[in-house]
Design an enzyme around this catalytic site. Sequence first.
Site, PDB file in Angstrom:
ATOM      1  CB  SER A 383      -4.217  -3.313  -1.956  1.00 45.79           C
ATOM      2  OG  SER A 383      -3.292  -4.208  -1.328  1.00 45.79           O
ATOM      3  CD  GLU A 384      -5.176  -0.732   3.164  1.00 45.82           C
ATOM      4  OE1 GLU A 384      -4.943  -0.392   3.577  1.00 45.82           O
ATOM      5  OE2 GLU A 384      -6.173  -1.823   3.189  1.00 45.82           O
ATOM      6  CG  ASN A 385       1.891   3.706  -0.344  1.00 43.22           C
ATOM      7  OD1 ASN A 385       1.424   5.668  -1.224  1.00 43.22           O
ATOM      8  ND2 ASN A 385       2.576   4.187   1.016  1.00 43.22           N
TER       9      ASN A 385
END
Length: 483
Positions: A383-385
């Site tokens: 969900s985040e990168n």
Amino acid sequence: MENRKKDFLWGGATSASQAEGNFENNGHSLSVWQMIPYIKLQDRASIPLNFESFTKAWVEEVFENKQGLHYPKRFGSDYFNRWKEDIDLLAEAKLDIYRMSISWSRIYPNGDELEPNQKGLEFYGKVLNYCKEKGLKVMATLSHFETPYPIGKKYGGWMNKQVIDMFVKFAKTCFTEFGDLVDFWVPINEINMTAIVPMMGGASFLEDFPGTSYDQLRFQTLHNQFVGQAKVVQLGHEMLGKKNIGCMIANMTAYPIDCNPVNILEWQKHQQTQRYFYFDMVAKGEYPTYMLKLFEKLNVKIDTNPEEMTILKNNTVDFLSFSYYMSGTVGTTDVQYTSGNLTGTGKNPFLKATEWGWQIDPQGLRYTLNDLWDRYHLPLFISENGMGYDDKLNDKKTVDDDYRIDYLKQHFKAIMDAIDDGADVFGYTMWGVIDLVSGGTNEMSKRYGLVYVDYDDFHNGTGDRFKKKSFYWFKKFQETGEL
Ligand code: BG6
């Protein structure tokens, strides 16, 4: 290389407190994260924050703002006024999914109201309907470090079990209003933040709990959040009749600094307590033995009861979502330190790092996906990168961010490799897809997006949006499936 999983969701993410701005209108209260001012960093790669300095007295003092400090998260990237333009850009870049947060401070500004703030509901209703119109799936986070500050001030934050009920009430409102418009729900962003900085993660200040140790504060606050999250999972399953609720954990993949057995043991302890603990809690629904042993050592006594433990056990998540920016190293000696997401970590001589010291490790993402899949057998979602960079707009009003394209390409390939290895991964949202204020350092100039936003660290600028080279790269990737 070709994108081999056809129904994979590729997208981007933002949070309310880093993007929206418009902090003093429409009944919005300040969230904890909006209480922290911008302070210029001398060295971007050194760990910038002394977390224990966030005392309530300090927050209250800066709140009066006699020093004229700038609070970037109160202004964000002006998404509150430009949301339509931003969603148009996401659709133009052909994102499949958009992860955003619904600010608790806009819906229940004090937490304890009986009725939600209609203006807040109207805002998110417009945004979510428009996402649907544009064909974007949505993942909604219910608290992206967005506990309203009044809850911290009046109730002591998540340390107080009354806050569990306030959060469940907020979730119920969101499920009622937006249940048909949201595809996936994530109750609490990077829940491990609370065990590192209870003020940021849980709006709980040590000063409010005399006689309590910092360890007791952080693990009790975290426990209450785990229970709140499990209750939200239960409620969501009942109200929505779908299995679409996941967790969000800041993933702390690290490697042993070498093969010395003492370092392997140190690394194992680190991975258990900094990483698996969080996934174990939400996937297995109970405290692992190694944490119970750690609590004994730290003299932490979790205030709980059999009812809470049953709620945790019976309401595990449907999928595991996590942020992955970097990896680190662990050992008992000879470790040099560098900055990272939420905490610092050991340097790895085989990896390059960003200007902020975050070590770039795409293969670590493949390792992480395989590791989590083997251990939990739950669908995975990154969900985040992304890559923070001090991008410069050129004369042609674009940014030639080949470094970002390279970063994304390598990480996308790592995901595809992990899928080939057998891991069940169903989606990815790039962090800060439209530039926004940095979470950890409050800089606007730490940019992650496919779209450049014309504001500087002091919110000077037009706020106009400009497509970076990576915007066109991403669009082409979506059209052709080719990296
Ligand atoms: C995560 C947060 O920790 O990392 C985001 O969920 C944050 O809110 C992101 O912005 C990147 O960190 P930073 O400090 O570079 O913005």
